[in-house]
Each structure stands twice: as C-alpha cells, then as structure tokens.
Design a protein around this motif. Structure first.
Motif, PDB file in Angstrom:
ATOM      1  N   ALA A  91       0.702  -0.928  -0.010  1.00  8.17           N
ATOM      2  CA  ALA A  91       0.062   0.348   0.252  1.00  8.17           C
ATOM      3  C   ALA A  91       0.728   0.950  -0.098  1.00  8.17           C
ATOM      4  N   CYS A  92       2.014   1.038   0.818  1.00  8.53           N
ATOM      5  CA  CYS A  92       2.115   2.436   1.001  1.00  8.53           C
ATOM      6  C   CYS A  92       3.941   2.416   0.557  1.00  8.53           C
ATOM      7  N   GLY A  93       4.459   1.136   0.193  1.00 11.56           N
ATOM      8  CA  GLY A  93       5.912   0.960  -0.193  1.00 11.56           C
ATOM      9  C   GLY A  93       6.744   0.793   0.685  1.00 11.56           C
ATOM     10  N   HIS A  94       7.091   1.252   1.912  1.00 11.96           N
ATOM     11  CA  HIS A  94       8.103   1.455   2.809  1.00 11.96           C
ATOM     12  C   HIS A  94       8.625   0.492   2.628  1.00 11.96           C
ATOM     13  N   PHE A  95       9.378   0.038   3.317  1.00 11.46           N
ATOM     14  CA  PHE A  95       9.810  -1.468   3.381  1.00 11.46           C
ATOM     15  C   PHE A  95      10.632  -1.517   4.612  1.00 11.46           C
ATOM     16  N   PHE A  96      10.920  -3.054   4.885  1.00 14.51           N
ATOM     17  CA  PHE A  96      11.766  -3.078   6.428  1.00 14.51           C
ATOM     18  C   PHE A  96      13.144  -4.448   5.865  1.00 14.51           C
ATOM     19  N   HIS A  97      13.205  -4.945   6.745  1.00 19.58           N
ATOM     20  CA  HIS A  97      14.880  -6.522   6.627  1.00 19.58           C
ATOM     21  C   HIS A  97      13.780  -7.213   6.505  1.00 19.58           C
ATOM     22  N   ALA A  98      13.925  -8.200   5.236  1.00 18.35           N
ATOM     23  CA  ALA A  98      12.885  -9.445   4.907  1.00 18.35           C
ATOM     24  C   ALA A  98      13.127 -10.371   6.726  1.00 18.35           C
ATOM     25  N   GLU A  99      14.719  -9.936   6.980  1.00 21.32           N
ATOM     26  CA  GLU A  99      14.744 -11.221   8.037  1.00 21.32           C
ATOM     27  C   GLU A  99      14.625 -10.556   9.303  1.00 21.32           C
ATOM     28  N   CYS A 100      13.889  -9.181   9.673  1.00 21.71           N
ATOM     29  CA  CYS A 100      13.524  -8.510  10.494  1.00 21.71           C
ATOM     30  C   CYS A 100      11.937  -8.427  11.202  1.00 21.71           C
ATOM     31  N   GLY A 101      11.769  -9.807  11.058  1.00 22.87           N
ATOM     32  CA  GLY A 101      10.433 -10.597  11.787  1.00 22.87           C
ATOM     33  C   GLY A 101       8.786  -9.713  10.985  1.00 22.87           C
ATOM     34  N   VAL A 102       9.093  -9.140  10.223  1.00 31.62           N
ATOM     35  CA  VAL A 102       8.707  -7.832   9.554  1.00 31.62           C
ATOM     36  C   VAL A 102       6.879  -8.855   9.298  1.00 31.62           C
ATOM     37  N   THR A 111      -0.688  -4.186   9.315  1.00 30.31           N
ATOM     38  CA  THR A 111      -0.867  -2.869   8.913  1.00 30.31           C
ATOM     39  C   THR A 111       0.623  -2.465   8.851  1.00 30.31           C
ATOM     40  N   CYS A 112       1.304  -1.440   8.447  1.00 28.68           N
ATOM     41  CA  CYS A 112       2.582  -0.866   7.794  1.00 28.68           C
ATOM     42  C   CYS A 112       2.644  -0.543   9.474  1.00 28.68           C
ATOM     43  N   PRO A 113       4.332  -1.540  10.188  1.00 32.82           N
ATOM     44  CA  PRO A 113       5.001  -0.672  11.029  1.00 32.82           C
ATOM     45  C   PRO A 113       5.327   0.698  11.087  1.00 32.82           C
ATOM     46  N   LEU A 114       5.121   1.642   9.682  1.00 37.70           N
ATOM     47  CA  LEU A 114       6.066   2.544   9.782  1.00 37.70           C
ATOM     48  C   LEU A 114       5.046   3.635  10.184  1.00 37.70           C
ATOM     49  N   CYS A 115       4.104   3.283   9.086  1.00 37.41           N
ATOM     50  CA  CYS A 115       3.096   4.740   9.282  1.00 37.41           C
ATOM     51  C   CYS A 115       1.800   4.055   9.633  1.00 37.41           C
ATOM     52  N   ARG A 116       1.060   2.907   9.290  1.00 33.94           N
ATOM     53  CA  ARG A 116      -0.101   2.174  10.266  1.00 33.94           C
ATOM     54  C   ARG A 116      -0.656   2.047   9.593  1.00 33.94           C
ATOM     55  N   GLY A 117      -0.986   2.826   7.854  1.00 31.63           N
ATOM     56  CA  GLY A 117      -2.075   2.198   7.018  1.00 31.63           C
ATOM     57  C   GLY A 117      -1.935   0.869   6.691  1.00 31.63           C
ATOM     58  N   GLY A 118      -2.842   0.143   6.299  1.00 30.79           N
ATOM     59  CA  GLY A 118      -3.632  -0.605   5.550  1.00 30.79           C
ATOM     60  C   GLY A 118      -1.644  -1.353   4.996  1.00 30.79           C
ATOM     61  N   LEU A 119      -2.386  -2.932   4.879  1.00 35.79           N
ATOM     62  CA  LEU A 119      -1.691  -3.453   3.157  1.00 35.79           C
ATOM     63  C   LEU A 119      -1.854  -2.995   1.887  1.00 35.79           C
ATOM     64  N   TRP A 120      -3.479  -3.253   1.992  1.00 35.24           N
ATOM     65  CA  TRP A 120      -3.348  -2.898   0.777  1.00 35.24           C
ATOM     66  C   TRP A 120      -4.374  -1.131   0.418  1.00 35.24           C
ATOM     67  N   PRO A 121      -3.750  -1.266  -0.546  1.00 37.75           N
ATOM     68  CA  PRO A 121      -4.515   0.586  -0.769  1.00 37.75           C
ATOM     69  C   PRO A 121      -6.091   0.623  -0.591  1.00 37.75           C
ATOM     70  N   LEU A 122      -7.140   1.618  -0.094  1.00 37.28           N
ATOM     71  CA  LEU A 122      -8.507   1.193  -0.288  1.00 37.28           C
ATOM     72  C   LEU A 122      -8.671   1.225  -1.762  1.00 37.28           C
ATOM     73  N   PRO A 123      -9.811   0.705  -2.054  1.00 36.00           N
ATOM     74  CA  PRO A 123     -10.842   0.703  -3.175  1.00 36.00           C
ATOM     75  C   PRO A 123     -10.739   1.835  -3.540  1.00 36.00           C
TER      76      PRO A 123
END
Ligand SMILES: [Zn+2]
Ligand SMILES: [Zn+2]
Length: 123
Positions: A91-102, A111-123
């Motif tokens: 949804a937001c393009g934020h990214f995290f280490h794949a190995e960091c347990g995200v 939700t995104c750990p950084l911006c608390r947005g949803g995983l997918w853009p709202l329709p």
C-alpha cells in the motif's frame, strides 16, 4: 392435527429459520475472514520481497510521508547494501529487512509498522 401439534410445528419452523440465519451469518463471517487472510498472504508473497535497491527506487518516485527509507524501522539499523532483501508493504511502499520479523507483524496487525496504513490501498 391438534392445536398442540400445530404449535410444536410452528416452534420448529421458527427454530429452523433462526438456525438458517445463524448459519448464513457464520458462513459470511468465515468467507470474509478467508478473503482477508488471502489478502495478507498475497501481501506477504514473493512479489513484495525484493532487493533494497529496487525497493528504494520504487519509493524514490513516491512522496515519503515520514522518516527516511535508509533505515529499517524494526531493527533501526541502516540498510547494508543494494542487494539486501527487504519486505515491501504494497500500500505505502515502506520496506523493512525481510529478516527482521516484519512478516509476523503484518500477519498479526495487518498494518504497516511505520505509517500504520493498511497492507493494500483502499478501493
Ligand atoms: Zn531490520
Ligand atoms: Zn507504510
């Protein structure tokens, strides 16, 4: 047919309708949850794991709402190099280490750990 039998039939009919309504509600909730889980698994698929270089290039075109993209928000360390694997939130393009347990966070919170947005853009 006696009055008692008619009453018993009516009660049985009402109970049957009530059971059907409950079954429909339960089925709808179950299907809804299944679709939601499918969305999460889709967000955690191979398509959203990519190299830091690619993820950073995707973010470069989009406005960064907060924070810098050169640091993993989970372990707070800077990304080491261009071919480090990161998990991207679609949804937001934020990214995290794949190995960091995200992935565990995304499954649990959706939700995104950084911006608390949803995983997918709202329709
Ligand atoms: Zn990290
Ligand atoms: Zn985000």
């Amino acid at each position: 047919m006696s009055a008692g039998a008619v009453l018993a039939l009516q009660i049985a009919a009402v109970a049957l309708v009530a059971a059907l309504i409950v079954a429909v509600i339960v089925a709808a909730a179950w299907v809804g949850a299944a679709v939601h889980d499918g969305d999460v698994e889709r967000a955690l698929g191979a398509a959203t794991v990519m190299t830091y270089e690619r993820a950073a290039a995707r973010m470069a075109g989009a406005p960064a709402p907060e924070g810098k993209a050169d640091r993993c928000a989970i372990c707070l360390s800077e990304y080491a190099g261009g071919d480090e694997l990161v998990r991207v939130v679609p949804a937001c393009g934020h990214f995290f280490h794949a190995e960091c347990g995200v992935d565990g966070w995304l499954r649990a919170r959706r939700t995104c750990p950084l911006c608390r947005g949803g995983l997918w853009p709202l329709p």
